[in-house]
Enzyme design. Structure first.
Site, PDB file in Angstrom:
ATOM      1  N   TYR A 126      -0.380   0.367  10.587  1.00 40.40           N
ATOM      2  CA  TYR A 126      -0.657  -0.040   9.214  1.00 40.40           C
ATOM      3  C   TYR A 126       0.561   0.216   8.326  1.00 40.40           C
ATOM      4  CZ  TYR A 126      -3.072  -0.331   4.708  1.00 40.40           C
ATOM      5  OH  TYR A 126      -3.452  -0.676   3.431  1.00 40.40           O
ATOM      6  N   SER A 150       0.839  -1.196   0.000  1.00 42.13           N
ATOM      7  CA  SER A 150       0.000   0.000   0.000  1.00 42.13           C
ATOM      8  C   SER A 150       0.873   1.244   0.000  1.00 42.13           C
ATOM      9  CB  SER A 150      -0.890   0.017   1.248  1.00 42.13           C
ATOM     10  OG  SER A 150      -1.555   1.262   1.378  1.00 42.13           O
TER      11      SER A 150
END
Length: 310
Positions: free
Chosen positions: A173, A147
């Site tokens: 994350y 990501s």
């Protein structure tokens, strides 16, 4: 040839995948379902892995020939059971697309005591892919779905579980997605001599249920980050459809030249360049996510954490 607006059908146009066998994790929704659909539509035999098989069956009902296996990446027992079943079957793979993941929930731990995002997004796939690596055919590939969120944070090799530092959902994350990229870097280094390559990709901004565990506070903080980036000169986020979001995964797995993508980070169906701009929302990859020494150190830590040497 392709760009941010290319879809899975665009990048696979004219591609015959008959005889190819491909594993896709996270086939109960979103990108995983579209990835499996597109590959199967072009003749591939797809094995889909999901934690909730009932949900996966409903989501993939229209995909002909799809084989489903149970896989809970937040449980090393489940990961090992899935790997053992695949090894016992002894059917080789031409590609593994590690698509499943979680994003920015409240602090929690996996069944084995790892911080949830690092344990699920990184350590679960680390264990699965390494265990089934002997099944990957020469010329095969591993595609790790990372990501642009890796720009939130480098890995913290001294405190992977937030035992010494306050927990922040998007820092966690970011660490987990940086780890996903670093895993591809080191796996590629270890396996390219045997003709197996690995790459990491950013699918783009897509409206899926990845953020289903986010709190209203996390959503608000993310929006504030995006607005601050915009004021600082970052390009506006252009959201993608699910077929556009899954395009880079299938491009990297079966279309792009292996030497071009091996050990690299890709986005918008192209190899991304290093970009150290301060903002989160811009494209490109942070240098720390491709650092080979960082990748080796993370590999060693990951082996210690899961209790296996690969």
């Amino acid at each position: 040839m392709f760009d941010a607006k290319s879809t899975t059908d665009d990048v696979l146009a004219g591609i015959d995948l008959a005889g190819k066998r491909i594993l896709v994790t996270g086939v109960s929704s979103g990108l995983g379902v579209e990835t499996a659909r597109a590959l199967a539509a072009h003749g591939a035999q797809v094995v889909g892995a999901a934690r909730d098989l009932d949900k996966a069956r409903a989501a993939t009902a229209g995909i002909a020939g799809l084989e489903l296996i149970e896989l809970d990446l937040a449980s090393l027992a489940s990961v090992r059971a899935a790997a053992d079943a695949l090894i016992a079957k002894a059917a080789p793979f031409d590609a593994i697309i590690a698509n499943a993941g979680v994003m920015a929930g409240t602090f929690g731990r996996t069944e084995d005591g790892f911080e949830t995002q690092f344990g699920t997004n990184h350590l679960g796939h680390f264990t699965l892919v390494n265990r089934i690596a002997p099944l990957i055919r020469t010329g095969g590939r591993v595609v790790m779905v990372a990501s642009g969120g890796h720009r939130f944070a480098d890995v913290d090799l001294d405190d992977p579980g937030f035992e010494k530092t306050p927990y922040e959902p998007f820092i966690a994350y970011g660490r987990s997605k940086t780890a996903t990229i670093l895993f591809a870097v080191e796996f590629d280094r270890r396996h390219k001599g045997q003709g197996v390559r690995a790459t990491a990709i950013h699918p783009g901004g897509i409206a899926t249920d990845l953020g289903r565990h986010m709190t209203p506070e996390s959503v608000q903080k993310l929006m504030e980050t995006f607005e601050a980036d915009r004021r600082a000169g970052a390009p506006d986020i252009e959201y993608k459809s699910v077929p556009q979001g899954a395009a880079t995964s299938v491009w990297a797995a079966v279309v792009a030249p292996a030497d071009a993508v091996g050990g690299r980070y890709c986005e918008d169906c192209a190899v991304a360049q290093i970009d150290e701009a301060d903002w989160i929302t811009g494209g490109g990859v942070r240098a720390y996510a491709l650092d080979p020494e960082n990748a080796k150190a993370l590999w060693a830590l990951s082996e210690r954490m899961v209790g296996e040497t690969f």
